[in-house]
Write a protein that holds these residues in place. Structure first.
Motif, PDB file in Angstrom:
ATOM      1  N   THR A 186       0.880   4.545   4.746  1.00  0.00           N
ATOM      2  CA  THR A 186       0.750   3.051   3.830  1.00  0.00           C
ATOM      3  C   THR A 186       0.079   2.054   4.974  1.00  0.00           C
ATOM      4  N   PRO A 189      -4.013   2.996   6.806  1.00  0.00           N
ATOM      5  CA  PRO A 189      -5.025   3.797   6.448  1.00  0.00           C
ATOM      6  C   PRO A 189      -6.344   3.665   7.146  1.00  0.00           C
ATOM      7  N   TYR A 204       0.848   7.254  -0.029  1.00  0.00           N
ATOM      8  CA  TYR A 204       0.360   5.834   0.276  1.00  0.00           C
ATOM      9  C   TYR A 204       0.859   4.791  -0.988  1.00  0.00           C
TER      10      TYR A 204
END
Ligand code: PLP
Length: 432
Positions: A186, A189, A204
């Protein structure tokens, strides 16, 4: 589309979609529908039996959501992805897709507070034990495992500690044992690519950098497509034994005509079907809008955060700055190996005055928002000990790296001079 791999900037705009087949619309429309007209009864039966892939019911899949899933799978270098209603649902399903009551997983201690609660309490109540180890010690994952261990779990760039997990070392130990590494990426990215280091599954919260604009809660599970589930029938029974809820399907076999997607196929056809945390098509649209500019935004988040680090280091009332760039030794080596596209937009710091100073600082901010979120285009701040991590015991707070005076910043895309001016005036007022 092209006969060579496309770059992230291009995939973020093009992967999974060209134009609407019936209208020519260039932007993926919001298919705000619950259901889909079947052509005839054969078509319907084929869809339900997975002989043909297609739309059945939006709890199981939706054309807008499908574009988001394909686009994130392409950007991540995975085989397929499943969108869910939140990052929490993504973490829960990622584990529940392999482990059932009586099984266990091993997780690094350095976790988002919500994931900690899910693992330490809710999954435990469901009979899935989560064994916590220091993620900096890859061998600890092996020592904590037994024959009921179904997966290992880490965060790439866990806040508040911001110590990068040695994804490659952990994944390499697990693969020969049939234990896949699930990585929550998370906070990183594009700047970290867990599949390149051997991770099997990436999760995520798309609520954060991927959506990027603070409008929509969402989550994603990405299947790397490289884990050999079939080679470990005893270790991975949920993917290798007949599933009574689907006419005895054995997912590692049933997926074969569709590609190396046994894991994500089961997550959709069993967990999403039965537990139902589906992403709404409108949220999928919003998250897609954000995703289109992620390759532009991430470098700016990283650049602004690096300048904030330098500023905080120059302030005498700041006793410690927490960011991958200030680490040394093995932590710095691991950060350099994993964070190949930048060192992230999160910055932590500690104030000499402890909790009182931390809270006064937050109250004095004018530009930064005081919110329980990260990865927004706007700059955000929070005092974790009294908020995101407040449901943890003092001991658990210490293990996850939250001290009384710790302040977490998520550096946004405003002009750096304005960001630093706000931090400066808040420090002056909180400690002056
Ligand atoms: N994982 C990480 C690293 C997070 O920071 C969060 C939320 O803050 C989550 C998972 C949970 O995501 P969501 O809030 O979308 O459920």
């Amino acid at each position: 589309m092209a006969d060579r791999p496309l770059h992230p900037e291009t995939l973020a705009l093009h992967a999974g979609w060209r134009a609407d087949p019936s209208t020519g619309a260039v932007v993926p429309p919001i298919y705000q529908t619950t259901s889909y007209q079947f052509r005839d009864t054969d078509h319907a039966a084929n869809l339900f039996a997975l002989r043909e892939l297609g739309n059945i019911y939006t709890r199981l899949g939706n054309p807008t959501t499908d574009v988001l899933e394909q686009r994130i799978a392409a950007l991540e270098g995975g085989a397929a992805a499943l969108a869910v209603a939140s990052g929490q649902a993504a973490s829960a399903y990622a584990v529940q897709n392999l482990a059932r009551a009586g099984d266990n997983i091993v997780s690094g201690t350095d976790l988002y507070g919500g994931t900690w609660n899910l693992f330490a309490n809710t999954l435990k109540d469901m009979g899935i034990e989560v064994r916590f180890v220091d993620p900096a010690d890859p061998e600890a994952f092996v020592r904590a495992s037994d024959d009921r261990t179904r997966a290992w779990y880490v965060e790439t760039l866990p806040n508040p500690k911001l110590i990068v997990a040695p994804i490659g070392e952990i994944a390499a130990l697990g693969r020969p044992l049939g234990i896949p590494l699930i990585v929550d990426n998370t906070a990183a990215p594009l700047i970290a690519r867990p599949f390149d280091h051997g991770a099997a599954i990436v999760v995520y919260s798309t609520t954060k950098y991927i959506g990027g604009h603070g409008t929509s809660i969402g989550g994603m599970i990405v299947d790397g497509g490289t884990f050999d589930w079939e080679a470990f029938p005893d270790r991975q029974p949920l993917l290798n034994t007949p599933d009574p809820s689907y006419h005895g399907a054995v997912w590692s076999q049933a997926a074969k005509p569709l590609g190396p997607i046994a894991y994500i196929l089961r997550a959709r056809t069993v967990l999403l079907r039965d537990l139902g945390a589906a992403l709404s098509p409108t949220n999928a649209f919003q998250i897609l809008q954000g995703l289109e500019t992620l390759p532009l935004r991430m470098p700016r988040h990283c650049e602004n955060a690096a300048k904030v680090v330098a500023f905080l280091q120059s302030r005498p009332e700041v006793t410690r700055v927490i960011h991958p760039s200030v680490q040394t030794g093995i932590q710095a080596e691991r950060a350099a190996r994993v964070l190949t596209g930048g060192q992230g937009g999160l910055v932590g710091f500690e104030l000499a005055g402890g909790s009182g100073a931390g809270r006064a600082f937050i109250n004095a901010l004018q530009l930064f928002y005081h919110v329980a979120n990260i990865g927004d285009a706007r700059s955000l701040a929070i005092h974790p000990a009294s908020t995101t991590h407040s449901q943890l015991s003092a001991e658990e707070q210490a293990v996850t790296g939250v001290s009384e005076g710790y302040v977490r910043l998520s550096i946004g895309l405003e002009h750096i001079d304005d960001i630093i001016a706000d931090l400066g005036q808040a420090l002056d007022r909180a400690t002056g």
